[in-house]
Motif scaffolding. Structure first.
Motif, PDB file in Angstrom:
ATOM      1  N   GLU A   1       0.665  -1.266  -0.082  1.00 27.75           N
ATOM      2  CA  GLU A   1      -0.119  -0.052  -0.035  1.00 27.75           C
ATOM      3  C   GLU A   1       0.826   1.254  -0.197  1.00 27.75           C
ATOM      4  O   GLU A   1       0.457   2.395  -0.567  1.00 27.75           O
ATOM      5  CB  GLU A   1      -0.823   0.025   1.228  1.00 27.75           C
ATOM      6  CG  GLU A   1      -2.257  -0.773   1.198  1.00 27.75           C
ATOM      7  CD  GLU A   1      -3.003  -0.932   2.152  1.00 27.75           C
ATOM      8  OE1 GLU A   1      -2.661  -0.204   3.400  1.00 27.75           O
ATOM      9  OE2 GLU A   1      -3.861  -1.975   2.427  1.00 27.75           O
ATOM     10  N   ILE A   2       2.014   1.222   0.760  1.00 29.78           N
ATOM     11  CA  ILE A   2       2.896   2.474   0.781  1.00 29.78           C
ATOM     12  C   ILE A   2       3.509   2.726  -0.584  1.00 29.78           C
ATOM     13  O   ILE A   2       3.991   3.737  -0.896  1.00 29.78           O
ATOM     14  CB  ILE A   2       3.920   1.819   1.768  1.00 29.78           C
ATOM     15  CG1 ILE A   2       3.383   2.292   3.369  1.00 29.78           C
ATOM     16  CG2 ILE A   2       5.242   3.102   1.732  1.00 29.78           C
ATOM     17  CD1 ILE A   2       4.197   1.749   4.311  1.00 29.78           C
ATOM     18  N   GLY A   3       3.481   1.611  -1.440  1.00 35.96           N
ATOM     19  CA  GLY A   3       4.260   1.542  -2.692  1.00 35.96           C
ATOM     20  C   GLY A   3       5.505   0.990  -2.804  1.00 35.96           C
ATOM     21  O   GLY A   3       6.332   1.058  -3.784  1.00 35.96           O
ATOM     22  N   ILE A   4       5.829  -0.326  -2.053  1.00 37.02           N
ATOM     23  CA  ILE A   4       7.196  -0.988  -2.107  1.00 37.02           C
ATOM     24  C   ILE A   4       6.556  -1.982  -2.864  1.00 37.02           C
ATOM     25  O   ILE A   4       5.952  -3.135  -2.308  1.00 37.02           O
ATOM     26  CB  ILE A   4       7.413  -1.553  -0.633  1.00 37.02           C
ATOM     27  CG1 ILE A   4       7.859  -0.406   0.357  1.00 37.02           C
ATOM     28  CG2 ILE A   4       8.608  -2.456  -0.766  1.00 37.02           C
ATOM     29  CD1 ILE A   4       8.809   0.491  -0.489  1.00 37.02           C
ATOM     30  N   SER A   5       6.864  -2.055  -4.125  1.00 34.69           N
ATOM     31  CA  SER A   5       6.306  -3.266  -5.234  1.00 34.69           C
ATOM     32  C   SER A   5       6.839  -4.613  -4.924  1.00 34.69           C
ATOM     33  O   SER A   5       6.179  -5.807  -5.282  1.00 34.69           O
ATOM     34  CB  SER A   5       6.518  -2.538  -6.620  1.00 34.69           C
ATOM     35  OG  SER A   5       7.931  -2.526  -6.744  1.00 34.69           O
ATOM     36  N   ASP A   6       8.031  -4.815  -4.426  1.00 37.16           N
ATOM     37  CA  ASP A   6       8.567  -5.939  -4.439  1.00 37.16           C
ATOM     38  C   ASP A   6       8.226  -6.595  -3.047  1.00 37.16           C
ATOM     39  O   ASP A   6       8.887  -8.065  -2.740  1.00 37.16           O
ATOM     40  CB  ASP A   6       9.997  -6.137  -4.874  1.00 37.16           C
ATOM     41  CG  ASP A   6      10.985  -5.620  -3.658  1.00 37.16           C
ATOM     42  OD1 ASP A   6      10.202  -4.869  -2.865  1.00 37.16           O
ATOM     43  OD2 ASP A   6      12.088  -5.702  -3.666  1.00 37.16           O
TER      44      ASP A   6
ATOM     45  N   THR B   1      12.064  -3.882  -0.927  1.00 38.62           N
ATOM     46  CA  THR B   1      13.192  -2.936  -1.114  1.00 38.62           C
ATOM     47  C   THR B   1      12.658  -1.571  -1.180  1.00 38.62           C
ATOM     48  O   THR B   1      11.592  -1.141  -1.906  1.00 38.62           O
ATOM     49  CB  THR B   1      13.722  -3.317  -2.404  1.00 38.62           C
ATOM     50  OG1 THR B   1      14.193  -4.746  -2.471  1.00 38.62           O
ATOM     51  CG2 THR B   1      15.173  -2.645  -2.859  1.00 38.62           C
ATOM     52  N   ILE B   2      13.256  -0.573  -0.622  1.00 36.92           N
ATOM     53  CA  ILE B   2      13.168   0.925  -0.946  1.00 36.92           C
ATOM     54  C   ILE B   2      14.175   1.151  -1.760  1.00 36.92           C
ATOM     55  O   ILE B   2      15.297   1.188  -1.671  1.00 36.92           O
ATOM     56  CB  ILE B   2      13.377   1.981   0.221  1.00 36.92           C
ATOM     57  CG1 ILE B   2      12.300   1.398   1.628  1.00 36.92           C
ATOM     58  CG2 ILE B   2      12.796   3.334  -0.070  1.00 36.92           C
ATOM     59  CD1 ILE B   2      12.889   2.041   2.767  1.00 36.92           C
ATOM     60  N   PRO B   3      13.501   1.360  -3.135  1.00 37.23           N
ATOM     61  CA  PRO B   3      14.757   1.680  -4.322  1.00 37.23           C
ATOM     62  C   PRO B   3      15.605   2.961  -4.154  1.00 37.23           C
ATOM     63  O   PRO B   3      14.919   3.932  -3.284  1.00 37.23           O
ATOM     64  CB  PRO B   3      13.863   1.685  -5.673  1.00 37.23           C
ATOM     65  CG  PRO B   3      12.479   1.420  -5.198  1.00 37.23           C
ATOM     66  CD  PRO B   3      12.373   1.704  -3.604  1.00 37.23           C
ATOM     67  N   SER B   4      16.513   3.171  -4.543  1.00 36.40           N
ATOM     68  CA  SER B   4      17.441   4.074  -4.515  1.00 36.40           C
ATOM     69  C   SER B   4      17.046   5.253  -5.171  1.00 36.40           C
ATOM     70  O   SER B   4      16.297   5.224  -6.318  1.00 36.40           O
ATOM     71  CB  SER B   4      18.803   3.903  -5.133  1.00 36.40           C
ATOM     72  OG  SER B   4      19.577   5.070  -5.130  1.00 36.40           O
TER      73      SER B   4
ATOM     74  N   ALA C   1       9.002   4.457   8.938  1.00 29.64           N
ATOM     75  CA  ALA C   1      10.208   5.126   8.134  1.00 29.64           C
ATOM     76  C   ALA C   1      10.038   4.821   6.871  1.00 29.64           C
ATOM     77  O   ALA C   1      10.384   5.765   5.831  1.00 29.64           O
ATOM     78  CB  ALA C   1      11.704   4.465   9.151  1.00 29.64           C
ATOM     79  N   THR C   2       9.698   3.746   6.372  1.00 38.09           N
ATOM     80  CA  THR C   2       9.655   3.670   4.875  1.00 38.09           C
ATOM     81  C   THR C   2       8.447   4.425   4.507  1.00 38.09           C
ATOM     82  O   THR C   2       8.847   4.940   3.212  1.00 38.09           O
ATOM     83  CB  THR C   2       9.025   2.077   4.660  1.00 38.09           C
ATOM     84  OG1 THR C   2      10.086   1.192   5.340  1.00 38.09           O
ATOM     85  CG2 THR C   2       8.904   1.658   3.186  1.00 38.09           C
ATOM     86  N   GLU C   3       7.398   4.421   4.812  1.00 41.99           N
ATOM     87  CA  GLU C   3       6.491   5.244   4.449  1.00 41.99           C
ATOM     88  C   GLU C   3       6.731   6.876   4.266  1.00 41.99           C
ATOM     89  O   GLU C   3       6.680   7.364   3.347  1.00 41.99           O
ATOM     90  CB  GLU C   3       5.197   5.299   5.421  1.00 41.99           C
ATOM     91  CG  GLU C   3       4.068   6.175   5.043  1.00 41.99           C
ATOM     92  CD  GLU C   3       2.867   5.880   5.651  1.00 41.99           C
ATOM     93  OE1 GLU C   3       1.725   5.969   5.218  1.00 41.99           O
ATOM     94  OE2 GLU C   3       2.868   5.848   6.957  1.00 41.99           O
ATOM     95  N   PHE C   4       7.495   7.286   5.470  1.00 43.92           N
ATOM     96  CA  PHE C   4       7.928   8.677   5.388  1.00 43.92           C
ATOM     97  C   PHE C   4       9.120   8.835   4.275  1.00 43.92           C
ATOM     98  O   PHE C   4       9.049   9.969   3.665  1.00 43.92           O
ATOM     99  CB  PHE C   4       8.666   8.967   6.911  1.00 43.92           C
ATOM    100  CG  PHE C   4       9.093  10.147   7.077  1.00 43.92           C
ATOM    101  CD1 PHE C   4       8.249  11.321   7.394  1.00 43.92           C
ATOM    102  CD2 PHE C   4      10.452  10.740   6.683  1.00 43.92           C
ATOM    103  CE1 PHE C   4       8.553  12.647   7.535  1.00 43.92           C
ATOM    104  CE2 PHE C   4      10.912  12.110   6.871  1.00 43.92           C
ATOM    105  CZ  PHE C   4      10.091  13.103   7.256  1.00 43.92           C
ATOM    106  N   LEU C   5       9.967   7.887   4.032  1.00 45.08           N
ATOM    107  CA  LEU C   5      11.040   8.054   2.911  1.00 45.08           C
ATOM    108  C   LEU C   5      10.190   7.990   1.761  1.00 45.08           C
ATOM    109  O   LEU C   5      10.693   8.901   0.643  1.00 45.08           O
ATOM    110  CB  LEU C   5      11.948   6.813   2.913  1.00 45.08           C
ATOM    111  CG  LEU C   5      13.020   7.080   3.999  1.00 45.08           C
ATOM    112  CD1 LEU C   5      13.918   5.766   4.477  1.00 45.08           C
ATOM    113  CD2 LEU C   5      13.746   8.304   3.813  1.00 45.08           C
ATOM    114  N   ILE C   6       9.266   7.251   1.648  1.00 41.63           N
ATOM    115  CA  ILE C   6       8.537   7.050  -0.071  1.00 41.63           C
ATOM    116  C   ILE C   6       7.668   8.220  -0.026  1.00 41.63           C
ATOM    117  O   ILE C   6       7.633   9.037  -1.461  1.00 41.63           O
ATOM    118  CB  ILE C   6       7.579   6.075  -0.058  1.00 41.63           C
ATOM    119  CG1 ILE C   6       8.299   4.668  -0.029  1.00 41.63           C
ATOM    120  CG2 ILE C   6       6.772   5.936  -1.093  1.00 41.63           C
ATOM    121  CD1 ILE C   6       9.032   4.258  -1.264  1.00 41.63           C
ATOM    122  N   ASN C   7       7.087   9.121   0.920  1.00 41.61           N
ATOM    123  CA  ASN C   7       6.328  10.236   0.994  1.00 41.61           C
ATOM    124  C   ASN C   7       7.189  11.581   0.822  1.00 41.61           C
ATOM    125  O   ASN C   7       6.744  12.645   0.535  1.00 41.61           O
ATOM    126  CB  ASN C   7       5.396  10.211   1.984  1.00 41.61           C
ATOM    127  CG  ASN C   7       4.242   9.432   1.900  1.00 41.61           C
ATOM    128  OD1 ASN C   7       4.140   8.627   0.766  1.00 41.61           O
ATOM    129  ND2 ASN C   7       3.710   9.102   3.081  1.00 41.61           N
TER     130      ASN C   7
END
Length: 411
Positions: A45-50, A62-65, A154-160
Protein backbone atom coordinates in the motif's frame (compact mmCIF):
# COMPACT_ATOMS: atom_id res chain seq x y z
CA UNK A 1 5.10 10.11 12.34
CA UNK A 2 4.03 9.19 15.90
CA UNK A 3 0.43 8.32 15.11
CA UNK A 4 1.39 6.08 12.24
CA UNK A 5 4.05 4.24 14.30
CA UNK A 6 1.65 3.79 17.22
CA UNK A 7 -1.33 2.83 15.02
CA UNK A 8 0.78 0.22 13.26
CA UNK A 9 2.17 -1.09 16.52
CA UNK A 10 -1.33 -1.46 18.03
CA UNK A 11 -2.40 -3.41 14.91
CA UNK A 12 0.61 -5.74 15.12
CA UNK A 13 0.56 -6.62 18.83
CA UNK A 14 -2.94 -8.15 18.75
CA UNK A 15 -1.69 -10.82 16.30
CA UNK A 16 -0.34 -13.82 18.23
CA UNK A 17 3.12 -14.65 16.87
CA UNK A 18 4.66 -16.69 19.70
CA UNK A 19 7.43 -19.03 18.53
CA UNK A 20 7.84 -22.59 19.82
CA UNK A 21 11.26 -24.15 20.50
CA UNK A 22 9.75 -27.67 20.52
CA UNK A 23 8.65 -27.37 16.90
CA UNK A 24 11.13 -28.37 14.18
CA UNK A 25 9.53 -26.36 11.34
CA UNK A 26 10.55 -22.87 10.12
CA UNK A 27 8.66 -20.84 11.10
CA UNK A 28 8.11 -22.86 14.28
CA UNK A 29 4.47 -21.65 14.35
CA UNK A 30 2.34 -20.93 11.27
CA UNK A 31 0.63 -18.01 13.06
CA UNK A 32 3.79 -15.90 12.66
CA UNK A 33 2.92 -15.68 8.96
CA UNK A 34 -0.33 -13.85 9.85
CA UNK A 35 1.71 -10.81 10.86
CA UNK A 36 3.97 -11.26 7.84
CA UNK A 37 0.95 -11.12 5.49
CA UNK A 38 -0.39 -7.95 7.12
CA UNK A 39 3.00 -6.21 6.95
CA UNK A 40 3.43 -7.16 3.27
CA UNK A 41 -0.02 -5.72 2.55
CA UNK A 42 0.93 -2.45 4.31
CA UNK A 43 4.25 -2.20 2.45
CA UNK A 44 2.51 -2.75 -0.90
CA UNK A 45 0.00 0.00 0.00
CA UNK A 46 2.88 2.37 0.81
CA UNK A 47 4.29 1.68 -2.66
CA UNK A 48 6.96 -0.98 -2.06
CA UNK A 49 6.26 -3.13 -5.10
CA UNK A 50 8.50 -6.14 -4.30
CA UNK A 51 7.33 -6.74 -0.70
CA UNK A 52 6.62 -10.46 -0.21
CA UNK A 53 6.45 -13.30 2.30
CA UNK A 54 8.57 -16.39 1.61
CA UNK A 55 7.86 -20.00 2.63
CA UNK A 56 9.85 -19.62 5.88
CA UNK A 57 7.70 -16.67 6.95
CA UNK A 58 10.36 -14.01 6.20
CA UNK A 59 9.30 -10.67 4.75
CA UNK A 60 11.65 -9.13 2.15
CA UNK A 61 11.17 -5.68 0.62
CA UNK A 62 13.17 -2.90 -1.07
CA UNK A 63 13.06 0.89 -0.89
CA UNK A 64 14.68 1.77 -4.24
CA UNK A 65 17.55 4.25 -4.34
CA UNK A 66 16.61 7.82 -5.36
CA UNK A 67 20.11 9.30 -5.55
CA UNK A 68 22.35 9.94 -8.56
CA UNK A 69 25.31 8.50 -6.58
CA UNK A 70 25.92 4.87 -7.48
CA UNK A 71 28.39 4.06 -4.68
CA UNK A 72 25.98 4.19 -1.72
CA UNK A 73 26.13 0.90 0.25
CA UNK A 74 22.91 -1.13 0.41
CA UNK A 75 21.67 -0.95 4.02
CA UNK A 76 19.29 -3.48 5.59
CA UNK A 77 16.89 -2.75 8.46
CA UNK A 78 15.77 -5.88 10.29
CA UNK A 79 13.28 -6.77 13.05
CA UNK A 80 11.65 -10.03 14.20
CA UNK A 81 7.97 -10.90 14.15
CA UNK A 82 7.81 -13.61 16.83
CA UNK A 83 7.27 -13.06 20.55
CA UNK A 84 8.98 -15.05 23.32
CA UNK A 85 7.62 -18.39 24.54
CA UNK A 86 8.36 -17.20 28.14
CA UNK A 87 4.91 -15.67 28.64
CA UNK A 88 1.57 -15.85 26.82
CA UNK A 89 1.22 -13.76 23.66
CA UNK A 90 -2.36 -14.86 22.96
CA UNK A 91 -5.21 -12.33 23.03
CA UNK A 92 -3.04 -9.26 23.74
CA UNK A 93 -5.15 -6.28 24.83
CA UNK A 94 -2.95 -3.16 24.61
CA UNK A 95 -3.78 -0.03 26.60
CA UNK A 96 -2.40 3.47 26.02
CA UNK A 97 -1.67 5.63 29.05
CA UNK A 98 -1.76 9.09 27.47
CA UNK A 99 0.39 11.93 28.82
CA UNK A 100 1.94 9.73 31.51
CA UNK A 101 2.47 11.64 34.77
CA UNK A 102 5.04 9.57 36.64
CA UNK A 103 3.00 7.21 38.84
CA UNK A 104 3.03 3.39 39.00
CA UNK A 105 0.90 1.87 36.22
CA UNK A 106 -1.62 -0.80 37.36
CA UNK A 107 -2.63 -3.21 34.56
CA UNK A 108 -6.41 -3.64 34.22
CA UNK A 109 -6.52 -7.37 33.39
CA UNK A 110 -4.63 -8.52 36.50
CA UNK A 111 -4.60 -6.23 39.57
CA UNK A 112 -1.44 -7.95 40.89
CA UNK A 113 0.54 -6.73 37.84
CA UNK A 114 1.83 -3.18 38.39
CA UNK A 115 4.58 -1.44 36.42
CA UNK A 116 6.43 0.21 39.31
CA UNK A 117 8.64 3.27 38.91
CA UNK A 118 11.04 1.95 41.56
CA UNK A 119 11.71 -1.11 39.35
CA UNK A 120 11.66 0.82 36.03
CA UNK A 121 13.65 4.02 36.57
CA UNK A 122 13.37 4.85 32.87
CA UNK A 123 9.73 5.86 33.52
CA UNK A 124 11.07 9.08 35.08
CA UNK A 125 12.34 10.06 31.61
CA UNK A 126 8.97 9.30 29.99
CA UNK A 127 6.75 11.83 31.80
CA UNK A 128 4.43 13.44 29.26
CA UNK A 129 4.78 10.48 26.87
CA UNK A 130 2.07 8.05 25.79
CA UNK A 131 2.94 4.67 27.35
CA UNK A 132 1.61 1.46 25.79
CA UNK A 133 1.24 -1.65 28.00
CA UNK A 134 -0.60 -4.98 27.88
CA UNK A 135 -3.55 -5.59 30.22
CA UNK A 136 -1.25 -7.66 32.46
CA UNK A 137 -2.46 -11.12 31.37
CA UNK A 138 -0.05 -11.39 28.39
CA UNK A 139 3.21 -9.87 27.25
CA UNK A 140 2.89 -6.82 24.99
CA UNK A 141 5.15 -7.78 22.11
CA UNK A 142 7.16 -4.55 21.84
CA UNK A 143 10.00 -7.07 21.44
CA UNK A 144 10.04 -6.75 18.54
CA UNK A 145 6.84 -5.46 16.98
CA UNK A 146 8.00 -1.96 17.94
CA UNK A 147 10.94 -2.51 15.57
CA UNK A 148 8.63 -3.59 12.75
CA UNK A 149 6.30 -0.60 13.25
CA UNK A 150 9.31 1.76 13.24
CA UNK A 151 10.77 0.34 10.02
CA UNK A 152 7.41 0.41 8.22
CA UNK A 153 6.71 4.00 9.41
CA UNK A 154 10.18 5.15 8.30
CA UNK A 155 9.62 3.44 4.93
CA UNK A 156 6.38 5.35 4.46
CA UNK A 157 8.11 8.61 5.40
CA UNK A 158 10.94 8.06 2.88
CA UNK A 159 8.50 7.13 0.07
CA UNK A 160 6.35 10.23 0.81
CA UNK A 161 9.40 12.54 0.94
CA UNK A 162 11.37 11.83 -2.25
CA UNK A 163 13.48 14.96 -1.69
CA UNK A 164 15.29 12.98 1.06
CA UNK A 165 18.11 11.29 -0.85
CA UNK A 166 19.09 7.73 0.06
CA UNK A 167 20.60 4.60 -1.48
CA UNK A 168 18.87 1.24 -1.86
CA UNK A 169 17.41 0.07 1.46
CA UNK A 170 16.48 -3.55 2.11
CA UNK A 171 13.89 -4.58 4.69
CA UNK A 172 13.98 -7.97 6.41
CA UNK A 173 11.46 -9.22 8.98
CA UNK A 174 12.37 -12.59 10.49
CA UNK A 175 10.59 -15.40 12.34
CA UNK A 176 11.78 -17.47 15.34
CA UNK A 177 14.37 -14.99 16.68
CA UNK A 178 13.28 -15.66 20.25
CA UNK A 179 14.18 -19.35 19.96
CA UNK A 180 17.57 -18.69 18.35
CA UNK A 181 16.63 -19.60 14.77
CA UNK A 182 15.83 -16.14 13.45
CA UNK A 183 18.19 -16.14 10.48
CA UNK A 184 18.56 -19.90 9.82
CA UNK A 185 16.89 -19.64 6.42
CA UNK A 186 17.71 -16.06 5.41
CA UNK A 187 18.89 -15.82 1.80
CA UNK A 188 21.71 -13.26 2.05
CA UNK A 189 22.27 -13.33 -1.70
CA UNK A 190 18.63 -12.40 -2.29
CA UNK A 191 18.86 -9.78 0.47
CA UNK A 192 21.89 -8.26 -1.26
CA UNK A 193 22.80 -5.82 1.53
CA UNK A 194 26.28 -4.59 2.55
CA UNK A 195 25.52 -3.68 6.17
CA UNK A 196 22.56 -3.94 8.50
CA UNK A 197 20.83 -2.68 11.62
CA UNK A 198 18.46 -4.67 13.81
CA UNK A 199 15.84 -2.48 15.50
CA UNK A 200 15.64 -4.67 18.59
CA UNK A 201 17.16 -2.74 21.52
CA UNK A 202 15.61 -1.10 24.56
CA UNK A 203 16.13 2.46 25.79
CA UNK A 204 15.85 5.38 23.35
CA UNK A 205 19.27 6.58 22.20
CA UNK A 206 21.03 3.24 22.65
CA UNK A 207 23.24 1.65 20.00
CA UNK A 208 24.71 -1.77 20.75
CA UNK A 209 27.71 -3.25 18.97
CA UNK A 210 28.35 -6.12 21.36
CA UNK A 211 26.39 -9.20 22.42
CA UNK A 212 27.05 -12.22 24.56
CA UNK A 213 28.68 -15.20 22.90
CA UNK A 214 26.41 -18.17 23.48
CA UNK A 215 26.51 -21.95 23.61
CA UNK A 216 24.06 -24.62 24.72
CA UNK A 217 25.18 -27.67 26.70
CA UNK A 218 23.27 -30.92 27.11
CA UNK A 219 24.37 -33.50 29.69
CA UNK A 220 22.81 -36.96 29.48
CA UNK A 221 23.33 -39.22 32.50
CA UNK A 222 22.86 -42.99 32.30
CA UNK A 223 22.34 -44.48 35.77
CA UNK A 224 21.92 -48.03 37.04
CA UNK A 225 18.25 -49.01 37.39
CA UNK A 226 17.06 -51.84 39.64
CA UNK A 227 13.94 -52.67 41.68
CA UNK A 228 14.06 -50.40 44.77
CA UNK A 229 13.44 -53.40 47.02
CA UNK A 230 16.74 -54.96 45.89
CA UNK A 231 18.66 -51.74 45.31
CA UNK A 232 21.10 -51.79 48.25
CA UNK A 233 24.63 -51.17 46.97
CA UNK A 234 23.52 -51.50 43.33
CA UNK A 235 21.14 -48.71 42.26
CA UNK A 236 22.60 -45.47 40.86
CA UNK A 237 19.66 -43.12 40.40
CA UNK A 238 20.17 -40.78 37.42
CA UNK A 239 17.77 -38.22 38.96
CA UNK A 240 19.90 -37.99 42.10
CA UNK A 241 23.07 -37.66 40.01
CA UNK A 242 21.48 -34.80 38.00
CA UNK A 243 20.43 -33.12 41.27
CA UNK A 244 23.99 -33.36 42.58
CA UNK A 245 25.35 -31.64 39.44
CA UNK A 246 22.85 -28.78 39.80
CA UNK A 247 23.58 -28.45 43.54
CA UNK A 248 27.27 -27.88 42.83
CA UNK A 249 26.81 -25.04 40.29
CA UNK A 250 28.53 -21.86 41.55
CA UNK A 251 25.90 -19.50 43.01
CA UNK A 252 27.75 -16.41 41.77
CA UNK A 253 27.66 -17.55 38.14
CA UNK A 254 23.89 -17.47 37.54
CA UNK A 255 21.79 -14.93 35.56
CA UNK A 256 20.18 -13.83 38.83
CA UNK A 257 23.55 -13.04 40.48
CA UNK A 258 25.47 -11.48 37.55
CA UNK A 259 25.30 -8.18 35.65
CA UNK A 260 27.40 -5.95 33.41
CA UNK A 261 30.12 -7.96 31.71
CA UNK A 262 29.84 -11.14 33.81
CA UNK A 263 28.70 -14.31 32.07
CA UNK A 264 26.80 -17.25 33.53
CA UNK A 265 25.96 -20.98 33.56
CA UNK A 266 22.16 -21.30 33.48
CA UNK A 267 20.23 -24.58 33.76
CA UNK A 268 17.16 -24.29 31.52
CA UNK A 269 15.70 -27.78 31.72
CA UNK A 270 15.89 -31.07 33.60
CA UNK A 271 14.03 -34.30 32.89
CA UNK A 272 14.60 -37.89 33.86
CA UNK A 273 13.70 -41.28 35.26
CA UNK A 274 15.79 -43.53 37.48
CA UNK A 275 17.99 -44.89 34.68
CA UNK A 276 18.41 -41.78 32.53
CA UNK A 277 18.33 -38.01 33.10
CA UNK A 278 18.99 -35.02 30.85
CA UNK A 279 20.17 -31.56 31.89
CA UNK A 280 20.01 -28.57 29.52
CA UNK A 281 22.11 -25.43 30.03
CA UNK A 282 22.82 -22.16 28.28
CA UNK A 283 26.31 -20.71 28.73
CA UNK A 284 26.89 -16.97 28.16
CA UNK A 285 29.98 -14.76 28.16
CA UNK A 286 31.29 -11.76 26.21
CA UNK A 287 34.52 -13.60 25.31
CA UNK A 288 35.23 -16.96 23.71
CA UNK A 289 37.69 -17.75 26.56
CA UNK A 290 35.04 -17.01 29.18
CA UNK A 291 32.62 -19.32 27.39
CA UNK A 292 35.17 -22.16 27.18
CA UNK A 293 36.22 -21.83 30.84
CA UNK A 294 32.56 -22.02 31.99
CA UNK A 295 32.00 -25.12 29.86
CA UNK A 296 35.19 -26.68 31.30
CA UNK A 297 33.99 -25.90 34.84
CA UNK A 298 30.59 -27.49 34.15
CA UNK A 299 32.24 -30.63 32.78
CA UNK A 300 34.64 -30.77 35.77
CA UNK A 301 31.67 -30.61 38.17
CA UNK A 302 29.92 -33.39 36.22
CA UNK A 303 33.05 -35.60 36.23
CA UNK A 304 33.56 -35.14 39.97
CA UNK A 305 29.93 -36.02 40.72
CA UNK A 306 30.14 -39.09 38.43
CA UNK A 307 33.15 -40.41 40.37
CA UNK A 308 30.73 -41.31 43.17
CA UNK A 309 28.69 -43.44 40.75
CA UNK A 310 31.12 -45.94 39.14
CA UNK A 311 28.39 -47.88 37.31
CA UNK A 312 26.97 -44.79 35.58
CA UNK A 313 28.11 -42.81 32.53
CA UNK A 314 27.40 -39.46 30.93
CA UNK A 315 27.67 -37.56 27.64
CA UNK A 316 28.47 -33.82 27.45
CA UNK A 317 27.42 -32.07 24.23
CA UNK A 318 28.20 -28.41 23.40
CA UNK A 319 26.28 -26.67 20.63
CA UNK A 320 27.32 -23.24 19.35
CA UNK A 321 24.44 -20.72 19.33
CA UNK A 322 25.91 -17.30 18.39
CA UNK A 323 29.03 -15.20 18.87
CA UNK A 324 29.78 -11.63 20.00
CA UNK A 325 29.17 -9.43 16.96
CA UNK A 326 31.78 -6.89 18.13
CA UNK A 327 34.50 -9.04 16.52
CA UNK A 328 32.93 -8.31 13.11
CA UNK A 329 31.73 -4.75 13.77
CA UNK A 330 35.17 -3.56 14.89
CA UNK A 331 36.31 -4.17 11.29
CA UNK A 332 33.59 -1.77 10.02
CA UNK A 333 33.56 1.12 12.55
CA UNK A 334 31.45 3.36 10.29
CA UNK A 335 28.36 1.15 10.92
CA UNK A 336 28.29 2.18 14.57
CA UNK A 337 29.71 5.69 14.00
CA UNK A 338 26.88 6.55 11.56
CA UNK A 339 24.27 5.15 13.98
CA UNK A 340 25.68 7.32 16.77
CA UNK A 341 25.45 10.37 14.50
CA UNK A 342 21.92 9.46 13.33
CA UNK A 343 20.72 9.14 16.94
CA UNK A 344 22.23 12.56 17.67
CA UNK A 345 20.51 14.08 14.61
CA UNK A 346 17.22 12.54 15.76
CA UNK A 347 17.56 14.62 18.95
CA UNK A 348 18.96 12.18 21.51
CA UNK A 349 22.23 11.64 23.36
CA UNK A 350 23.67 8.40 21.95
CA UNK A 351 24.61 5.69 24.47
CA UNK A 352 26.87 2.79 23.47
CA UNK A 353 25.85 -0.49 25.11
CA UNK A 354 26.44 -4.23 25.31
CA UNK A 355 23.59 -6.74 25.15
CA UNK A 356 23.31 -9.43 27.81
CA UNK A 357 21.71 -11.58 25.16
CA UNK A 358 21.80 -11.88 21.38
CA UNK A 359 19.93 -10.59 18.35
CA UNK A 360 19.51 -11.68 14.76
CA UNK A 361 22.37 -9.22 14.21
CA UNK A 362 24.86 -11.47 16.04
CA UNK A 363 24.27 -14.30 13.61
CA UNK A 364 23.95 -12.07 10.54
CA UNK A 365 27.31 -10.45 11.35
CA UNK A 366 29.05 -13.83 11.21
CA UNK A 367 27.12 -14.88 8.10
CA UNK A 368 28.61 -11.90 6.24
CA UNK A 369 26.18 -9.06 6.95
CA UNK A 370 27.79 -6.87 9.67
CA UNK A 371 24.89 -5.70 11.80
CA UNK A 372 24.63 -3.36 14.83
CA UNK A 373 21.56 -3.14 17.10
CA UNK A 374 19.55 0.07 17.55
CA UNK A 375 16.95 0.81 20.24
CA UNK A 376 13.28 0.03 19.57
CA UNK A 377 12.13 1.70 22.80
CA UNK A 378 10.56 -1.21 24.70
CA UNK A 379 11.22 -2.26 28.30
CA UNK A 380 10.65 -5.29 30.60
CA UNK A 381 10.63 -7.67 27.63
CA UNK A 382 9.20 -11.22 27.86
CA UNK A 383 6.92 -10.28 30.77
CA UNK A 384 3.39 -8.99 31.41
CA UNK A 385 4.99 -5.71 32.61
CA UNK A 386 6.39 -4.90 29.16
CA UNK A 387 5.86 -1.32 27.97
CA UNK A 388 6.92 1.10 25.25
CA UNK A 389 6.57 4.85 24.68
CA UNK A 390 4.95 6.12 21.46
CA UNK A 391 7.40 9.01 21.38
CA UNK A 392 10.39 6.65 21.67
CA UNK A 393 9.09 4.60 18.74
CA UNK A 394 8.78 7.83 16.78
CA UNK A 395 12.43 8.66 17.63
CA UNK A 396 13.51 5.22 16.40
CA UNK A 397 11.70 5.76 13.08
CA UNK A 398 13.42 9.15 12.82
CA UNK A 399 16.79 7.50 13.50
CA UNK A 400 16.19 5.13 10.55
CA UNK A 401 15.48 8.11 8.27
CA UNK A 402 18.61 9.93 9.48
CA UNK A 403 20.71 6.81 8.89
CA UNK A 404 19.42 6.49 5.33
CA UNK A 405 20.41 10.13 4.72
CA UNK A 406 23.85 9.71 6.31
CA UNK A 407 24.92 6.72 4.21
CA UNK A 408 23.95 8.68 1.07
CA UNK A 409 25.67 11.91 2.20
CA UNK A 410 28.94 10.22 3.04
CA UNK A 411 29.18 7.94 -0.02
Amino acid sequence: MATSVTDRFLRYVVIDTQSDAKSSTQPSTEKQKNLGRLVVEELLEIGISDAHLDEHGYVYATIPSNTAKNNVPVICFCAHMDTAPDFSGTNVKPQVVRNYQGADIPLPGDPSQIIRVVENQVLKDLIGNDIITSDGTTLLGADDKAGIAEIVAATEFLINNPDIKHGTIRILFTTDEEIGRGVNKVDLKKLGADFGYTMDGETAGTIEDETFSADAVEITIKGVAIHPGFAYGKMENAIRIAGAVIARLPKDMAPETTKGRDGFIHPTGVSGVMEKATLSFIIRDFTEDGLKSKEALLEKITKEVMEGYPGSSYTFTVKEQYRNMKVVLDRHPEIVDYAVEAIRRAGMTPVRGSIRGGTDGSRLSFMGLPCANIFAGGHAFHSPLEFVSSQDMEKAAKTIVELAKLWEERA
